[in-house]
Design a protein around this motif. Structure first.
Motif, PDB file in Angstrom:
ATOM      1  N   VAL A  91       0.817  -1.210   0.000  1.00  0.00           N
ATOM      2  CA  VAL A  91       0.000   0.000   0.000  1.00  0.00           C
ATOM      3  C   VAL A  91       0.856   1.267   0.000  1.00  0.00           C
ATOM      4  O   VAL A  91       0.403   2.335  -0.427  1.00  0.00           O
ATOM      5  N   SER A  92       2.085   1.165   0.499  1.00  0.00           N
ATOM      6  CA  SER A  92       2.957   2.339   0.487  1.00  0.00           C
ATOM      7  C   SER A  92       3.657   2.517  -0.857  1.00  0.00           C
ATOM      8  O   SER A  92       4.232   3.575  -1.114  1.00  0.00           O
ATOM      9  N   THR A  93       3.600   1.472  -1.702  1.00  0.00           N
ATOM     10  CA  THR A  93       4.290   1.532  -2.993  1.00  0.00           C
ATOM     11  C   THR A  93       3.356   1.915  -4.125  1.00  0.00           C
ATOM     12  O   THR A  93       3.723   2.710  -4.998  1.00  0.00           O
ATOM     13  N   ILE A  94       2.131   1.351  -4.137  1.00  0.00           N
ATOM     14  CA  ILE A  94       1.221   1.621  -5.261  1.00  0.00           C
ATOM     15  C   ILE A  94       0.710   3.053  -5.199  1.00  0.00           C
ATOM     16  O   ILE A  94       0.638   3.669  -4.129  1.00  0.00           O
ATOM     17  N   SER A  95       0.334   3.574  -6.343  1.00  0.00           N
ATOM     18  CA  SER A  95      -0.192   4.936  -6.425  1.00  0.00           C
ATOM     19  C   SER A  95      -1.643   4.969  -5.954  1.00  0.00           C
ATOM     20  O   SER A  95      -2.327   3.946  -5.916  1.00  0.00           O
ATOM     21  N   ARG A  96      -2.114   6.161  -5.590  1.00  0.00           N
ATOM     22  CA  ARG A  96      -3.496   6.305  -5.151  1.00  0.00           C
ATOM     23  C   ARG A  96      -4.472   5.984  -6.287  1.00  0.00           C
ATOM     24  O   ARG A  96      -5.540   5.387  -6.045  1.00  0.00           O
ATOM     25  N   ALA A  97      -4.117   6.360  -7.515  1.00  0.00           N
ATOM     26  CA  ALA A  97      -5.003   6.075  -8.648  1.00  0.00           C
ATOM     27  C   ALA A  97      -5.164   4.573  -8.846  1.00  0.00           C
ATOM     28  O   ALA A  97      -6.274   4.071  -9.072  1.00  0.00           O
ATOM     29  N   LEU A 157      -1.018   4.548   6.160  1.00  0.00           N
ATOM     30  CA  LEU A 157      -2.164   4.230   7.013  1.00  0.00           C
ATOM     31  C   LEU A 157      -3.476   4.563   6.296  1.00  0.00           C
ATOM     32  O   LEU A 157      -4.452   3.807   6.392  1.00  0.00           O
ATOM     33  N   ILE A 158      -3.511   5.675   5.570  1.00  0.00           N
ATOM     34  CA  ILE A 158      -4.709   6.019   4.801  1.00  0.00           C
ATOM     35  C   ILE A 158      -4.972   4.960   3.740  1.00  0.00           C
ATOM     36  O   ILE A 158      -6.112   4.505   3.552  1.00  0.00           O
ATOM     37  N   GLN A 159      -3.912   4.523   3.061  1.00  0.00           N
ATOM     38  CA  GLN A 159      -4.086   3.547   1.983  1.00  0.00           C
ATOM     39  C   GLN A 159      -4.556   2.187   2.518  1.00  0.00           C
ATOM     40  O   GLN A 159      -5.447   1.561   1.943  1.00  0.00           O
TER      41      GLN A 159
END
Length: 379
Positions: A192-198, A325-327
């Motif tokens: 989750v820290s690596t992938i983009s928000r999109a 944490l948000i992701q």
């Protein structure tokens, strides 16, 4: 049926989420006054932007990991703005007078325009005014097409079924225990820290679509029998006592529903279930978010993600919450939604507590629809 009675009948259908039962042209009448709750809620949001700009001098919310006293105040405003807007819309919806609702709509639009001039999401006034125009146009369009009535009905059903939501929350405990294993899994945090928000939004949309298909397919199988012409029961007429349709003549067989009416019925039942399950999933996600803020230290987060904590981005705002944490909160919310959607389809107790009463209400509304159609066909 007098003119006042006809208006009461139309209002009853709108409150019960079946706008497409009404005669052609009815939905486009009194659009300005009927849009008052949504316009007032939007005005509250724009008024909060005036407050944020006045306090911070900026049109964007950018709060780092060590908020100042002013930034804590801005966070307080951000947390409260949606509940306050919803409460303002609910209070406006309780206004019976058409004139007062029309005045509320006018004042709300004036406040929204003032928010574009003194606040708004952009430092460019013409951009904020264009944003205002688009939102107000969407609100009026939703009202004129009946979509606003359906969304309002779904929101009221969610509030009146808080007890069922609590029971569904208890059913979410197994998946909460399962997701603890995901929450304390360093490879998941690395992902989750690596992938983009999109890319994450695309994954969440994929999971949401699968779960929504579960609910809609179950809704179709449950709703289809009550749409048939011979589905009426003698006891259904007793449920209309105290409504504008109490003294209207009935007919033994249901008038076949038009395609928009059938879509309307299926849509409101499916939407109500989706909103209820999504509410529990979001509440579960927020529990994990708060849990992470309490438990996870910067050192632990760095060990899990391979880097230092970075301030999170959400809806264009920079918040003093780690991005990872948000992701992971968004990811766990989607997993919970999928689990609860599948549980809602297969759980007989859930159907007895929530879906069956909902279908009984739809059956009552369809009896009122038959009487309304009988009356309008004669006039």
């Amino acid at each position: 049926m007098t003119t006042d009675s006809a208006a009461a009948a139309e209002h009853w259908f709108l409150r019960n989420g079946l706008p497409y039962v009404l005669r052609p042209g009815t939905l486009v009448r009194r659009v300005w006054s009927r849009s008052a709750p949504a316009l007032v809620a939007f005005a509250v949001v724009m008024a909060s932007s005036i407050l944020v700009v006045a306090v911070t001098g900026k049109h964007t919310i950018d709060i780092d990991g060590s908020p100042t006293r002013t930034e804590w105040f801005v966070l307080f405003v951000v947390v409260l703005v949606l509940p306050v807007a919803a409460a303002a819309g609910w209070l406006t919806n309780r206004i019976e007078s058409t004139g007062r609702r029309r005045a509320a709509s006018t004042v709300a639009v004036a406040v929204a325009i003032l928010g574009a001039l003194l606040g708004g999401p952009s430092a460019l006034i013409f951009v904020d005014l264009a944003f205002d125009a688009v939102v107000i146009a969407v609100i009026l369009l939703c009202t004129a097409t009946g979509l606003g009535a359906i969304l309002g009905w779904a929101a009221r059903m969610t509030l009146t079924n808080l007890a069922s939501i609590g029971a569904l929350m208890l059913r979410a405990l197994p998946v909460m225990l399962l997701t603890v294993l995901v929450f304390f899994n360093s490879p998941v945090w690395t992902m989750v820290s690596t992938i983009s928000r999109a890319r994450l939004w695309l994954a969440l949309l994929f999971l949401f679509t699968i779960a929504a298909v579960f609910l809609v397919s179950n809704t179709l199988s449950r709703v289809r029998p009550i749409l048939e012409p011979d589905a009426k029961r003698p006891e259904d007429a007793n449920a209309l006592a105290g409504t504008p349709f109490e003294r209207l003549p009935d007919r033994p067989r249901r008038v076949p529903l038009s395609r928009p009416e059938r879509f309307n019925v299926v849509y409101v039942v499916a939407l109500s279930q989706v909103v209820q399950v999504l509410t529990v999933a979001i509440a579960t996600g927020l529990i994990f978010c708060v849990f992470g803020l309490i438990l996870i230290s910067p050192e632990l987060l760095a060990a899990w993600t391979g880097g230092g904590p970075s301030d999170g981005q959400f809806l264009g705002m920079t918040l003093p919450v780690p991005e990872a944490l948000i992701q992971i909160t968004m990811f766990l919310t989607a997993l919970t939604f999928m689990y609860l959607a599948a549980r809602a389809v297969s759980d007989a107790e859930y159907r007895g507590q929530f879906l069956d009463p909902l279908l009984d209400g739809v059956r009552q509304t369809l009896v009122a629809r038959d009487r309304y159609r009988t009356y309008t066909a004669r006039n």
